[in-house]
Design a protein around this motif. Structure first.
Motif, PDB file in Angstrom:
ATOM      1  N   SER A 298       0.829  -1.211   0.000  1.00  0.00           N
ATOM      2  CA  SER A 298       0.000   0.000   0.000  1.00  0.00           C
ATOM      3  C   SER A 298       0.856   1.252   0.000  1.00  0.00           C
ATOM      4  N   LYS A 299       1.904   1.190   0.841  1.00  0.00           N
ATOM      5  CA  LYS A 299       2.800   2.355   0.906  1.00  0.00           C
ATOM      6  C   LYS A 299       3.471   2.605  -0.443  1.00  0.00           C
ATOM      7  N   LYS A 300       3.872   1.506  -1.116  1.00  0.00           N
ATOM      8  CA  LYS A 300       4.540   1.642  -2.408  1.00  0.00           C
ATOM      9  C   LYS A 300       3.594   2.200  -3.471  1.00  0.00           C
ATOM     10  N   LYS A 301       2.350   1.719  -3.429  1.00  0.00           N
ATOM     11  CA  LYS A 301       1.379   2.234  -4.397  1.00  0.00           C
ATOM     12  C   LYS A 301       1.099   3.717  -4.170  1.00  0.00           C
ATOM     13  N   ARG A 302       0.986   4.115  -2.880  1.00  0.00           N
ATOM     14  CA  ARG A 302       0.774   5.534  -2.596  1.00  0.00           C
ATOM     15  C   ARG A 302       1.952   6.381  -3.080  1.00  0.00           C
ATOM     16  N   GLU A 303       3.160   5.848  -2.902  1.00  0.00           N
ATOM     17  CA  GLU A 303       4.348   6.571  -3.336  1.00  0.00           C
ATOM     18  C   GLU A 303       4.355   6.705  -4.865  1.00  0.00           C
ATOM     19  N   GLU A 304       4.008   5.599  -5.563  1.00  0.00           N
ATOM     20  CA  GLU A 304       3.968   5.654  -7.022  1.00  0.00           C
ATOM     21  C   GLU A 304       2.894   6.641  -7.502  1.00  0.00           C
ATOM     22  N   ARG A 305       1.743   6.621  -6.809  1.00  0.00           N
ATOM     23  CA  ARG A 305       0.677   7.542  -7.185  1.00  0.00           C
ATOM     24  C   ARG A 305       1.092   8.995  -6.980  1.00  0.00           C
TER      25      ARG A 305
ATOM     26  N   GLU B 181       3.430   9.983  -9.667  1.00  0.00           N
ATOM     27  CA  GLU B 181       2.704  10.137 -10.921  1.00  0.00           C
ATOM     28  C   GLU B 181       1.984  11.486 -10.984  1.00  0.00           C
ATOM     29  N   LEU B 182       1.360  11.865  -9.861  1.00  0.00           N
ATOM     30  CA  LEU B 182       0.673  13.154  -9.809  1.00  0.00           C
ATOM     31  C   LEU B 182       1.650  14.312  -9.929  1.00  0.00           C
ATOM     32  N   GLU B 183       2.800  14.199  -9.272  1.00  0.00           N
ATOM     33  CA  GLU B 183       3.811  15.255  -9.360  1.00  0.00           C
ATOM     34  C   GLU B 183       4.315  15.405 -10.792  1.00  0.00           C
ATOM     35  N   ALA B 184       4.487  14.273 -11.472  1.00  0.00           N
ATOM     36  CA  ALA B 184       4.954  14.330 -12.859  1.00  0.00           C
ATOM     37  C   ALA B 184       3.923  15.017 -13.756  1.00  0.00           C
ATOM     38  N   LYS B 185       2.630  14.700 -13.515  1.00  0.00           N
ATOM     39  CA  LYS B 185       1.582  15.337 -14.315  1.00  0.00           C
ATOM     40  C   LYS B 185       1.531  16.838 -14.060  1.00  0.00           C
ATOM     41  N   ARG B 186       1.660  17.223 -12.800  1.00  0.00           N
ATOM     42  CA  ARG B 186       1.653  18.657 -12.481  1.00  0.00           C
ATOM     43  C   ARG B 186       2.809  19.366 -13.165  1.00  0.00           C
ATOM     44  N   ALA B 187       3.982  18.713 -13.141  1.00  0.00           N
ATOM     45  CA  ALA B 187       5.154  19.320 -13.771  1.00  0.00           C
ATOM     46  C   ALA B 187       4.947  19.481 -15.273  1.00  0.00           C
ATOM     47  N   GLU B 188       4.317  18.473 -15.922  1.00  0.00           N
ATOM     48  CA  GLU B 188       4.063  18.558 -17.355  1.00  0.00           C
ATOM     49  C   GLU B 188       3.109  19.711 -17.679  1.00  0.00           C
TER      50      GLU B 188
ATOM     51  N   ALA C  15      -4.337  34.631 -11.489  1.00  0.00           N
ATOM     52  CA  ALA C  15      -4.802  33.459 -12.246  1.00  0.00           C
ATOM     53  C   ALA C  15      -5.238  32.361 -11.273  1.00  0.00           C
ATOM     54  N   ARG C  16      -6.230  31.627 -11.660  1.00  0.00           N
ATOM     55  CA  ARG C  16      -6.759  30.563 -10.804  1.00  0.00           C
ATOM     56  C   ARG C  16      -6.053  29.242 -11.091  1.00  0.00           C
ATOM     57  N   LYS C  17      -5.572  28.634 -10.037  1.00  0.00           N
ATOM     58  CA  LYS C  17      -4.866  27.364 -10.198  1.00  0.00           C
ATOM     59  C   LYS C  17      -5.892  26.240 -10.255  1.00  0.00           C
ATOM     60  N   LEU C  18      -5.928  25.608 -11.441  1.00  0.00           N
ATOM     61  CA  LEU C  18      -6.962  24.595 -11.646  1.00  0.00           C
ATOM     62  C   LEU C  18      -6.561  23.213 -11.144  1.00  0.00           C
ATOM     63  N   ASP C  19      -5.258  22.944 -11.050  1.00  0.00           N
ATOM     64  CA  ASP C  19      -4.844  21.586 -10.670  1.00  0.00           C
ATOM     65  C   ASP C  19      -4.444  21.547  -9.218  1.00  0.00           C
TER      66      ASP C  19
END
Length: 786
Positions: free
Chosen positions: A753-760, A763-770, A782-786
């Motif tokens: 569970s801990k590993k899945k949370r870390e991967e998630r 993944e979210l951080e990578a999407k935000r960066a993109e 400006a309004r932050k949508l994410d």
């Protein structure tokens, strides 16, 4: 009205005299009696005025008065009394004259020195109390003045001649013993009564006579005291001081007691020490009580039986009820219980045991389970089902492996006494969960073995629904001993299967085990296959024998004590199966798993001479079984446990196929073991792969469920997806030529569970960066949508 005053007071006496036995005790006649209201046994001393002389009547009345006023633990206890014109009745605790007691003990082989040492200790203590505290002289000490109660404790009685050392202030002078009994003269000291010796000189002389008679029998003459006879060597120096010619050299009873209690003395032994502790147990510290009860268990074997029943047992029960002694009282309690009759056991110990099962103390629970064999025969079915079993089942879900294993083993004893609901529903539900999800291989193995042992108590419907599914699941267990237990379970319960079930379900399962990596499992599988094939051939040759072969398939549950026996080559007990297979190192074909330093030998339990595991050693297998060698063994054990517990079986709590079609079971196995590969685990963080020992393959290289061919080759090998995904990261350990190989295992639930949370999170951080890189810097407002 006049008839009321003329009533006989004896008829209104609260005690009844039993006419069966009576003993002469000086001027008194000793009878057995009982309280009319409660039936409590007592002793009744009766003196008939018409049959005695005036002197004897005077002595009887003096004794009656002394008994009411003198109270001491070592003096005969007064209970009640009645004085009429015709007789005197003196009621005391139930006792036996010492002479009668010694004669009875001689017929059984003689009194032991431990019992005599404590008896003399009590008499000397009572004599010291009279002389030093009360300033009284007994004047009548001898074998006839000592009585023995039910616990074997000696009491000082015959207080007929007790008088103040300075004389009675009232001027009443009691006659000397030799004036009433001429043959008592031989017990008088050699000096004159008006000599200048100490006041206790005559008393300790008679004490010496008593000691001589206890070991050598009746004293023929005073000169016989010079012959030691059977007086123990450790007592001889102190005995000689008592019967010395110089009255001034004779010790005070208190000093005599102190000398005999010195190291190496006759009164310095474990029995006397235990008795002294029990007398003061109420003022002892809890730590001292704990240590005493631990040591008491070893000493009970040498203690007299009556002492254990009537003195130790009440103290043990009191310590449990009011002293918070806990589990430490269990071992001595069960040892003492062996001396009780079935009725006494039911009255005194069973209520305590029932109460103990409701305790939350783990030490007490595991000791109760370990020693259940000693008291199970005294438990009735109603108490087992309503008061004991509901508490015992909590052990199935305990976090301590030792309690889970002992709970499983206890079912062998409890099963014959369980009702329909508890046995066929509640117990089967817990067994299914243990076999499917328990992280300890030996516990899963013992669950399978226990199921085979109690199969005869199950009803026909439960057997048909449970047995094949359970044993089939066991044959797919990663623990070799469990797979072997599954095969042996089929063999042990062979008479409960129809020929159709044998041909369609059992033989295909057993055939898959013939290529098991463990040779002992393969050997058992071949034997079982031959046995089942023989039954099929018999029916094929002579169809008329079908009814006889299947006569037990629909049979009712057998009563207690009629369980089916294991096959000759099958296991004879739960612990012996696990112990045998683990001792032979499952996973290899010959040697035990050991590291270079020989740790396997260090963790192997001691075996008895006949080759069976010594009692109390099975637990070591649960906690110390060397799954893998060297420093990574703990990691591998943890990974095996987590892989077993998280293999997608959480929703399967029964052996029925009610959840068919929900991904938990299939028709071929009735909800057992077809989802080994469904859990998606990731072991990328484990150690790198090392070369496997020659001839050893990964568990995932074996087809664990070859019966379901319709699902395709990719699903037949249920470990295939795990193996393909983790080829470069499977956990192994290099152990040299004498090692055993552990199956590749996944992460625990918490780690997963801990590993899945870390991967998630990554993944979210990578999407935000993109998104941030695509949109550019945010503008003010400006309004932050994410």
């Amino acid at each position: 009205m006049w008839s009321f005053f003329a009533r006989d007071p004896v008829k209104d006496f609260a005690y009844e005299i039993l006419p069966d036995t009576q003993e002469k005790s000086g001027i008194w006649t000793l009878h057995r009696g009982k309280r009319k209201t409660s039936g409590e046994p007592v002793s009744v001393f009766v003196y008939e005025v018409a049959q005695g002389t005036e002197q004897q009547t005077q002595l009887a009345k003096a004794a009656f008065k002394r008994m009411k006023t003198l109270r001491h633990p070592n003096i005969l206890a007064y209970v009640d009394g009645l004085e009429t014109e015709k007789s005197l009745y003196l009621v005391t605790e139930q006792v036996t004259p010492l002479a009668v007691h010694l004669k009875a003990q001689a017929e059984k082989g003689g009194s032991g020195e431990l019992e005599v040492s404590w008896g003399l200790h009590q008499i000397v203590k009572a004599l010291s109390f009279l002389i030093n505290d009360c300033h009284l002289l007994h004047n009548n000490l001898g074998v006839w003045a000592v009585f023995v109660d039910r616990a074997g404790e000696w009491k000082l009685g015959a207080l007929d001649h007790v008088a103040p050392e300075q004389g009675d202030p009232s001027g009443i002078v009691l006659p000397a013993p030799k004036a009433v009994y001429p043959d008592m003269e031989k017990y008088d000291p050699p000096e004159m009564s008006n000599s200048s010796g100490d006041k206790w000189a005559g008393e300790v002389w008679r004490l010496g006579c008593l000691i001589w008679e206890v070991f050598n029998g009746p004293l023929p003459r005073a000169s016989s005291l010079r012959s030691l006879g059977k007086v123990p060597k450790s007592l001889v120096p102190h005995y000689c001081e008592l019967v010395g010619a110089n009255p001034r050299a004779r010790p005070n009873p208190a000093r005599f007691l102190q000398n005999c209690r010195a190291p190496g003395g006759f009164l310095s032994n474990s029995f006397v020490e235990s008795n002294l502790f029990l007398e003061e147990i109420q003022i002892k510290e809890p730590a001292e009580k704990q240590q005493f009860f631990q040591d008491l268990s070893d000493n009970l074997d040498s203690f007299p039986e009556d002492f254990c029943k009537h003195k130790v047992l009440p103290q043990l029960l009191t310590a449990f009820e009011f002293g918070n002694a806990g589990a430490v009282v269990l071992t001595p309690l069960f040892k003492v219980g062996k001396f009780l009759s079935a009725e006494e056991y039911q009255q005194k110990i069973i209520p305590v045991i029932v109460k103990m099962f409701s305790s939350t103390d783990r030490a007490m629970r595991i000791r109760l389970l370990q020693q259940m064999e000693q008291f199970i025969q005294y438990l009735n079915e109603a108490a087992v089902n309503s008061q004991i079993f509901p508490h015992v089942v909590h052990g199935f879900t305990d976090t301590n492996p030792a309690i889970r294993e002992q709970t499983v083993k206890s079912m062998l004893l409890l099963a014959p006494k369980l009702n329909e609901t508890n046995l066929n529903q509640e117990l089967m539900r817990h067994f299914a969960r243990l076999q499917a999800r328990d992280e300890q291989g030996p516990i899963r193995c013992n669950t399978t073995v226990c199921l085979g042992k109690i199969a005869s108590y199950l009803n026909a419907g439960t057997r048909q629904r449970v047995l094949i599914s359970a044993f089939s699941r066991a044959t797919k267990d990663p623990f070799p001993a469990s797979r072997s237990a599954g095969v042996l379970g089929f063999a042990a319960t062979h008479n409960y299967y129809s020929v159709t079930e044998i041909a369609a379900r059992i033989l295909p399962t057993l055939c898959a085990i013939t290529v098991d990596p463990d040779k002992s499992v393969r050997d058992q599988a071949f034997k079982a296959i031959k046995s089942f094939l023989l039954k099929l051939e018999t029916v094929s040759e002579d169809p008329s024998k079908l009814a006889e072969i299947e006569k037990d398939v629909a049979s009712c549950a057998q009563p207690a004590g009629v369980s089916s026996s294991w096959a000759g080559w099958a296991v004879t007990g739960m612990s012996s199966l696990t112990s045998k297979l683990i001792r032979n190192a499952p996973g290899t074909e010959g040697g035990a798993a050991a590291d270079d330093n020989g740790q396997a030998n260090a963790t192997s339990p001691t075996n008895s001479p006949d080759g069976t595991p010594a009692p109390g050693t099975e637990l070591e297998y649960v906690l110390q079984y060397p799954y893998v060698g060297r420093s990574s063994s703990s990691v591998a054990v943890k990974k095996q446990s987590s892989d077993w517990s998280s293999s997608g079986w959480d929703a399967d709590d029964s052996w029925s196929n009610e959840k068919e079609g929900q991904g938990q079971s299939s028709a071929g196995e009735e909800g057992w073991g077809n989802d080994w590969g469904e859990e998606e685990t990731d072991t990328t963080s484990t150690n790198k792969t090392l070369p496997l020992p020659e001839g050893v393959r990964l568990a995932s290289e074996y087809n664990w469920d070859s019966s379901n061919t319709a699902k395709g080759s990719s699903q037949n090998d249920l470990f295939a997806n795990v193996s393909q995904r983790n080829t470069a990261s499977t956990t192994t350990t290099s152990m040299g030529n004498d090692a055993c190989y552990c199956f590749p295992l996944g992460l625990s639930k918490a780690e997963l569970s801990k590993k899945k949370r870390e991967e998630r999170r990554k993944e979210l951080e990578a999407k935000r960066a993109e998104r941030k890189a695509a949109k550019g810097p945010l503008k003010l407002g400006a309004r932050k949508l994410d």
